[in-house]
Motif scaffolding. Structure first.
Motif, PDB file in Angstrom:
ATOM      1  N   SER A   1       0.835  -1.202   0.000  1.00 29.34           N
ATOM      2  CA  SER A   1       0.000   0.000   0.000  1.00 29.34           C
ATOM      3  C   SER A   1       0.871   1.253   0.000  1.00 29.34           C
ATOM      4  N   GLY A   2       0.235   2.403  -0.287  1.00 31.60           N
ATOM      5  CA  GLY A   2       0.961   3.682  -0.259  1.00 31.60           C
ATOM      6  C   GLY A   2       1.632   3.921   1.088  1.00 31.60           C
ATOM      7  N   GLY A   3       1.025   3.392   2.150  1.00 32.67           N
ATOM      8  CA  GLY A   3       1.580   3.554   3.504  1.00 32.67           C
ATOM      9  C   GLY A   3       2.633   2.499   3.838  1.00 32.67           C
ATOM     10  N   GLY A   4       2.966   1.647   2.851  1.00 32.67           N
ATOM     11  CA  GLY A   4       4.057   0.694   3.043  1.00 32.67           C
ATOM     12  C   GLY A   4       3.642  -0.630   3.671  1.00 32.67           C
ATOM     13  N   ARG A   5       2.352  -0.926   3.677  1.00 34.63           N
ATOM     14  CA  ARG A   5       1.938  -2.218   4.253  1.00 34.63           C
ATOM     15  C   ARG A   5       1.809  -3.281   3.175  1.00 34.63           C
ATOM     16  N   VAL A   6       2.256  -4.480   3.513  1.00 30.92           N
ATOM     17  CA  VAL A   6       2.102  -5.581   2.558  1.00 30.92           C
ATOM     18  C   VAL A   6       0.670  -6.104   2.691  1.00 30.92           C
ATOM     19  N   LEU A   7      -0.033  -6.126   1.575  1.00 34.96           N
ATOM     20  CA  LEU A   7      -1.451  -6.512   1.594  1.00 34.96           C
ATOM     21  C   LEU A   7      -1.544  -8.026   1.392  1.00 34.96           C
ATOM     22  N   THR A   8      -1.254  -8.748   2.472  1.00 33.11           N
ATOM     23  CA  THR A   8      -1.135 -10.201   2.374  1.00 33.11           C
ATOM     24  C   THR A   8      -2.474 -10.889   2.121  1.00 33.11           C
ATOM     25  N   ASP A   9      -3.544 -10.287   2.599  1.00 34.08           N
ATOM     26  CA  ASP A   9      -4.874 -10.893   2.412  1.00 34.08           C
ATOM     27  C   ASP A   9      -5.925  -9.784   2.539  1.00 34.08           C
ATOM     28  N   ASP A  10      -7.204 -10.174   2.486  1.00 29.67           N
ATOM     29  CA  ASP A  10      -8.214  -9.107   2.513  1.00 29.67           C
ATOM     30  C   ASP A  10      -8.343  -8.448   3.885  1.00 29.67           C
ATOM     31  N   VAL A  11      -7.898  -9.146   4.941  1.00 31.06           N
ATOM     32  CA  VAL A  11      -7.914  -8.509   6.273  1.00 31.06           C
ATOM     33  C   VAL A  11      -6.885  -7.375   6.281  1.00 31.06           C
ATOM     34  N   ALA A  12      -5.666  -7.678   5.803  1.00 28.96           N
ATOM     35  CA  ALA A  12      -4.616  -6.645   5.746  1.00 28.96           C
ATOM     36  C   ALA A  12      -5.064  -5.501   4.844  1.00 28.96           C
TER      37      ALA A  12
END
Ligand SMILES: Cc1ncc(COP(=O)(O)O)c(C=O)c1O
Length: 403
Positions: A339-350
């Motif tokens: 994401s733009g904020g640097g989070r890895v979007l591992t699944d739909d919860v993330a």
């Protein structure tokens, strides 16, 4: 002393719908401008005739304990409702009133499930069926309703899931979260499977029955297969169609023996439902149907708007919901990105967490409904909120980069 919590609660997570709403509240308290599309709560006022009737019943002194199955006037209004809306003839011993559709489900599972009994739950499903079943010792058995099948369960998949331990199958159409509706042929095919499995009860949750789109109409399994009347429990209530979530009035129509067992459960847990809410519900059920039509049309217009914007976002798919008031976009091709904020979007919860924290839009991840990777967006919000939320989702997605 540490309080001992019963082991039956060990597998009971907090429903994700509530968890997301709580996180949204926290962010708001910190001053963030959060748009919450997380809750299934109509954004319309309750019918004025319901409010009037509740007020008059209080003034008339109708404030004592009600009969546990429900007040006579409401049971009669429910019988009229089934005749009018579903072409179903019910007698009063086949009806009960509970504290919301949720308590109908609890009463039914409590009255019938032995430890280890299986409950077939087509996914995506409303969060509470497996949670209530599990709390009462049941074993939810999930079957998938694929997007290619417009999120409808296939009869052969249901058939394959039935075992000697199956006690229930749950059919919730129009569906929360997908809005899917079952057509006559679907119901006939499912009825065919059920005829071969006489030990299986069917819970038909029809709480969104009036919220259907594009000229479609909800059909009740009981009206298509009246020969299964001794095994079908219809769950319904005033919450969604009448915008009366806080009144806590649900009702059931089912076989006499089941209804009387459910009344016995309720008599030992909550007793009868608030008398004033019951009086209000009589007025709602007998009231001006054009109010429902106005809400239905509004939800349909919002659905069109939201789905059009979602479909235009690269990486997002969105099946057209046929009813209820949710959109259920698929985000498979965005999973694994950053994401733009640097989070890895591992699944739909993330994904849903990052969307909330970075774009301030609260949704519910598909995993809560047993079907990932998707998000559920409630369209029970104003046009301005929906437009702004879609805009934020679009900007959030644009910033996603490959890991
Ligand atoms: C499919 C479905 N059934 C039942 C309910 C519960 O309704 P009530 O508020 O009457 O308990 C809900 C509420 O979200 C729902 O979505």
């Amino acid at each position: 002393m540490t309080v001992h919590i019963a082991s039956r609660l060990a597998t009971l997570p907090q429903p994700a719908t509530i968890a997301m709403a709580a996180r949204a509240r926290e962010l708001r308290a910190e001053g963030a401008d959060v748009i919450s599309l997380a809750l299934g709560q109509p954004d319309f006022p309750s019918p004025p005739e319901a409010i009037e009737a509740a007020y008059h019943s209080a003034q008339a002194g109708d404030t004592g304990y009600p009969p546990i199955p429900g007040q006579k006037a409401l049971i009669e209004a429910i019988i009229r409702k089934f005749r009018r809306d579903n072409a179903i003839e019910a007698t009063s011993d086949r009806i009960m009133v509970a504290n919301g559709g949720k308590q109908v489900i609890f009463n039914a599972f409590m009255a019938t499930l032995e430890i280890g009994d299986e409950v077939i739950v087509p996914a995506p499903y409303w969060v509470s069926y497996p949670l209530i079943a599990r709390m009462l010792g049941g074993v939810p058995v999930e079957i998938s309703c694929a997007e290619e099948d417009r999120f409808r369960p296939r009869a052969e998949v249901i058939k394959a899931a039935i075992t000697p331990k199956t006690r229930w199958i749950v059919l919730n159409f129009p569906n929360n979260p997908t809005g899917a509706i079952l057509e006559k042929e679907d119901l006939e095919a499912i009825a065919g499977v059920l005829r071969e499995a006489p030990h299986v009860l069917v819970m038909c949750d029809e709480i969104y029955e009036h919220l259907t789109f594009d000229g479609r109409r909800h059909l009740s399994l009981l009206s298509v297969a009246p020969d299964l009347a001794d095994r079908i429990l219809i769950v319904n209530g005033v919450a969604k169609a009448y915008a009366m979530t806080g009144w806590r009035v649900g009702f059931a129509c089912g076989p006499k023996t089941l209804i009387s067992a459910m009344v016995a459960v309720q008599g030992n847990v909550t007793s009868g439902v608030c008398t004033l809410a019951q009086a209000g519900s009589v007025a709602a059920l007998d009231g001006d149907f054009s109010r429902i039509e106005v809400m239905r049309q509004t939800y349909e217009t919002r659905r069109n708007r939201v789905v059009a914007v979602l479909r235009a976002i690269a990486g997002v798919t969105c099946e057209m919901p046929e009813g209820a008031f949710y959109a259920y976009p698929g985000i498979a091709s965005l999973i694994g990105g950053v994401s733009g904020g640097g989070r890895v979007l591992t699944d739909d919860v993330a994904f849903a967490e990052a969307l909330l924290d970075e774009a301030h839009v609260a949704t519910v991840p598909g995993s809560a409904f047993g079907y990932s990777p998707y998000l559920r967006l409630s369209c029970a919000a104003s046009d301005a909120q929906l437009d702004e939320a879609c805009e934020r989702i679009s900007r959030f997605v644009e910033k996603i980069r490959p890991a």
